[in-house]
Design a protein around this motif. Sequence first.
Motif: not given
Length: 321
Positions: A297-321
């Motif tokens: 979808a065009g979003t580059v990210g780095h996922y994990g629990f280390g430095e310079s990483e985030t926990v989850l991709p932003p596309t998770l937001v609003g999935v339940a809806g």
Amino acid sequence: MIDFRYHLVSLISVFLALAVGIALGAGPLKETIGESLTGQVERLRGEKEALRSDVDAARRALNNEQAFIDQSAGPLLAGRLTDRRVVVIELGPIPDETVAAVVARLTQADALVTGHVRLTDTWTDQAQRPYRTALSGSLTPYLDTVPQGVSTEGVLAMSIVQGLVGADEADPTRLSDSASMLLDLLASGDHPLVVMDEQIIEAADAIVVIAPPLPAASKTKPTPPSDAVQAARLAVVTAAASGSAGAVLVDGSRGEGALVDALLNDVTLRDTVTTVSGVSAVSAQVTVPMALAAQIAGTVGHYGFGESETVLPPTLVGVAG
């Protein structure tokens, strides 16, 4: 001058001190020393039991969290990669259970996994570089485009990617003749560069690249991959990102020698290639399809629990809806 009498006096003093110590230990101080040692042993035993209890509780909590993530994966992943054909590239020896877990999560996301290939040691062995250079000349005619001045590693990387995603114009779900030829050339000869469990005939449009785990910790510090090996592997990751609809680099633990760390240290790659680290954990395995969907979808990210990483991709937001 020190004479024999001095040595004699010294020896007598030593034996006297030893005798006094034995006498005290067997007499007045016997009970005190024994009670002290017994108390220390009991205290250490209690601390050991408490630590074991804490470890067991932490293990139960971790298992419960992993079970929750595993049970939640279905609703989280369903439909994220519908109509996507995904191929897996293993950059070296990867535990079978790791590959199986990643493939299972891609399938949960409704992707069609077209197959997977493993790069052999010939891909990075410096002794085999003349062979790779000669082979690159045979691969070039089957590539769509070859940038001027591209290295041998670059030609090989483009070849494996185009061999997996090159689609037939008449049937985009199938590999083209040139793509199939690229795979055949890479997999043939006395020193094949890739191995495949089964022949790949379907063209992928997205790629998951899995990096080999770091060597296990030992008394001697393990030797990290050389710069040449890391560069050859990063060339494959770069080609996958530029030659497909979306690609994700999946790695194990962060640290010296980890390919994710090498990529994050490269300013250009960091801004163009998505990564997921810690793949041995269920949470990372579930993240892979979400990260790939976000990359497509065009979003580059780095996922994990280390430095310079985030926990989850932003596309998770609003999935339940």
